[in-house]
Enzyme design. Structure first.
Site, PDB file in Angstrom:
ATOM      1  N   HIS A 151       0.853  -1.144   0.104  1.00 50.25           N
ATOM      2  CA  HIS A 151      -0.083  -0.056  -0.157  1.00 50.25           C
ATOM      3  C   HIS A 151       0.882   1.322   0.036  1.00 50.25           C
ATOM      4  O   HIS A 151       2.051   1.187   0.189  1.00 50.25           O
ATOM      5  CB  HIS A 151      -0.758  -0.116   1.232  1.00 50.25           C
ATOM      6  CG  HIS A 151      -0.218  -0.145   2.495  1.00 50.25           C
ATOM      7  ND1 HIS A 151       0.347  -1.109   3.198  1.00 50.25           N
ATOM      8  CD2 HIS A 151      -0.004   1.036   3.386  1.00 50.25           C
ATOM      9  CE1 HIS A 151       0.893  -0.698   4.093  1.00 50.25           C
ATOM     10  NE2 HIS A 151       0.783   0.741   4.343  1.00 50.25           N
ATOM     11  N   ASP A 175       0.285   5.382   1.728  1.00 47.32           N
ATOM     12  CA  ASP A 175      -0.565   6.034   2.577  1.00 47.32           C
ATOM     13  C   ASP A 175      -1.423   7.189   2.288  1.00 47.32           C
ATOM     14  O   ASP A 175      -0.985   7.618   1.268  1.00 47.32           O
ATOM     15  CB  ASP A 175       0.265   6.696   3.755  1.00 47.32           C
ATOM     16  CG  ASP A 175       1.367   5.692   4.345  1.00 47.32           C
ATOM     17  OD1 ASP A 175       0.995   4.413   4.635  1.00 47.32           O
ATOM     18  OD2 ASP A 175       2.602   6.078   4.649  1.00 47.32           O
ATOM     19  N   HIS A 228       4.610   0.056   0.298  1.00 47.41           N
ATOM     20  CA  HIS A 228       5.421  -0.708   1.280  1.00 47.41           C
ATOM     21  C   HIS A 228       4.581  -1.603   1.963  1.00 47.41           C
ATOM     22  O   HIS A 228       3.327  -1.718   1.661  1.00 47.41           O
ATOM     23  CB  HIS A 228       5.771   0.365   2.287  1.00 47.41           C
ATOM     24  CG  HIS A 228       4.868   1.204   2.955  1.00 47.41           C
ATOM     25  ND1 HIS A 228       4.240   2.303   2.341  1.00 47.41           N
ATOM     26  CD2 HIS A 228       4.021   1.224   4.157  1.00 47.41           C
ATOM     27  CE1 HIS A 228       3.361   3.199   3.143  1.00 47.41           C
ATOM     28  NE2 HIS A 228       3.343   2.379   4.167  1.00 47.41           N
ATOM     29  N   ARG A 288       4.558   6.971  13.874  1.00 44.41           N
ATOM     30  CA  ARG A 288       4.705   7.576  12.194  1.00 44.41           C
ATOM     31  C   ARG A 288       4.026   9.216  12.232  1.00 44.41           C
ATOM     32  O   ARG A 288       3.154   9.302  13.037  1.00 44.41           O
ATOM     33  CB  ARG A 288       4.009   6.583  11.267  1.00 44.41           C
ATOM     34  CG  ARG A 288       4.006   6.847   9.884  1.00 44.41           C
ATOM     35  CD  ARG A 288       3.335   5.990   8.959  1.00 44.41           C
ATOM     36  NE  ARG A 288       2.001   6.238   9.131  1.00 44.41           N
ATOM     37  CZ  ARG A 288       1.056   5.648   8.416  1.00 44.41           C
ATOM     38  NH1 ARG A 288       1.322   4.540   7.534  1.00 44.41           N
ATOM     39  NH2 ARG A 288      -0.136   5.902   8.354  1.00 44.41           N
TER      40      ARG A 288
HETATM   41  C1  SIN Z   1       3.183   1.548   7.659  1.00 48.52           C
HETATM   42  O1  SIN Z   1       2.421   0.815   6.934  1.00 48.52           O
HETATM   43  O2  SIN Z   1       3.406   2.900   7.593  1.00 48.52           O
HETATM   44  C2  SIN Z   1       3.848   0.942   8.738  1.00 48.52           C
HETATM   45  C3  SIN Z   1       4.990  -0.088   8.127  1.00 48.52           C
HETATM   46  C4  SIN Z   1       5.386  -1.041   9.302  1.00 48.52           C
HETATM   47  O3  SIN Z   1       4.694  -1.310  10.264  1.00 48.52           O
HETATM   48  O4  SIN Z   1       6.397  -1.637   9.141  1.00 48.52           O
END
Ligand code: SIN
Length: 288
Positions: free
Chosen positions: A120, A122, A261, A276
């Site tokens: 995905h 964000d 990612h 984040r």
């Molecule tokens: C995310 O999707 O931004 C997080 C990635 C993760 O948990 O490694």
């Protein structure tokens, strides 16, 4: 790549100790203390490295919550996500925690997303998705819990010509309304080109969020599924990926417009925790 972008790349390499991890995606940057305000030149060099390598990593940092926000805020206005778990008050900083991810995953599995397919970007449900993300390790399993980023330009370039032609001009919707409504927020479903042009690099980006019920418009459902399978196959190719093993003090900073990612969940019940911050796109675009 434009002459301007090439110029920025060169200065980034002069000013920073950048060590690429893969030919086109992922680099470690050494010798910068993210807890201190950055000189404008260094800030611009980091930004150029993020755009060029799509994701960069810093080790052994000492950021706290406020420091993480302050670091990210040097790269644009911070975005406050309406449906993520916030740390204290509702601020841009939010938690990426194993328990929440497990709950979300359990819900998603009813929506046809298979485990292992959750590549995905964000905020793809927004008309103007956030451009950057800064993710900081808080509590990590001893081993496991890596994150994978995919060079979504390479993913596009690697498609068979026939598939590239079929994708030309098609748009994809991402439906995140359940999560938004559960948090008292609503947003119309918007469509983005399946192949977006990165406005800084000019690269063509295969840009689909597999976790938010993607549907390609103007084709029937079966064809949409078939094309989405092609996209996913590309994302899963190791040649297009970089995989990062988190350690205490690790920070990742990525360009959400050029990479997708995937979080590897192979650490059992360990309460893995990261925090984040998302960086909004430029006002010109954010106002759309
Ligand atoms: C995310 O999707 O931004 C997080 C990635 C993760 O948990 O490694």
């Amino acid at each position: 790549m434009s002459a301007a972008a090439r110029k920025i790349d060169v200065s980034a390499n002069v000013l920073l100790d950048i060590r690429p991890l893969q030919p086109t995606i992922g680099a470690e940057i050494h010798g910068v203390d993210l807890s201190r305000p950055l000189d404008p030149e260094i800030r611009d060099a980091i930004r150029a490295a993020v755009v060029r390598h799509k994701v960069v990593f810093f080790r052994d940092q000492t950021l706290d919550d406020a420091g993480q926000e302050a670091f990210a805020a040097q790269f644009g206005p911070l975005y406050t996500h309406p449906a993520n778990r916030h740390v204290n008050a509702v601020t841009p900083l939010h938690e990426i925690s194993a328990d929440l991810q497990a709950k979300i995953e359990a819900k998603r599995l009813h929506q046809d997303v298979k485990r292992g397919d959750e590549y995905h970007s964000d905020t793809s449900w927004r008309l103007v998705p956030t451009w950057g993300a800064v993710l900081r390790a808080i509590d990590l399993p001893e081993v496991g819990g890596d994150t994978i980023w995919v060079d979504a330009n390479l993913a596009y370039e690697g498609l068979p010509e026939e598939v590239r032609q079929r994708l030309e001009g098609l748009h994809v919707t991402h439906d995140y309304r359940d999560a938004l409504l559960a948090n008292g927020h609503d947003y119309p479903i918007v469509a983005h080109p399946v192949v977006r042009t990165h406005r800084e690099t000019g690269q063509k980006i295969l840009w689909v969020n597999l976790t938010q019920k993607p549907q390609i418009l103007s084709v029937d459902l079966a064809e949409s599924r078939e094309l989405l399978d092609e996209v996913l196959r590309q994302y899963k190719r190791p040649e297009f990926q970089v995989r990062f093993s988190w350690k205490p003090g690790s920070v990742a900073f990525w360009d959400n417009r050029g990479a997708v990612h995937y979080a590897v969940r192979n650490y059992g019940d360990y309460p893995r925790l990261l925090r984040r911050v998302l960086i909004a796109d430029e006002p010109l675009y954010a106002d759309l």
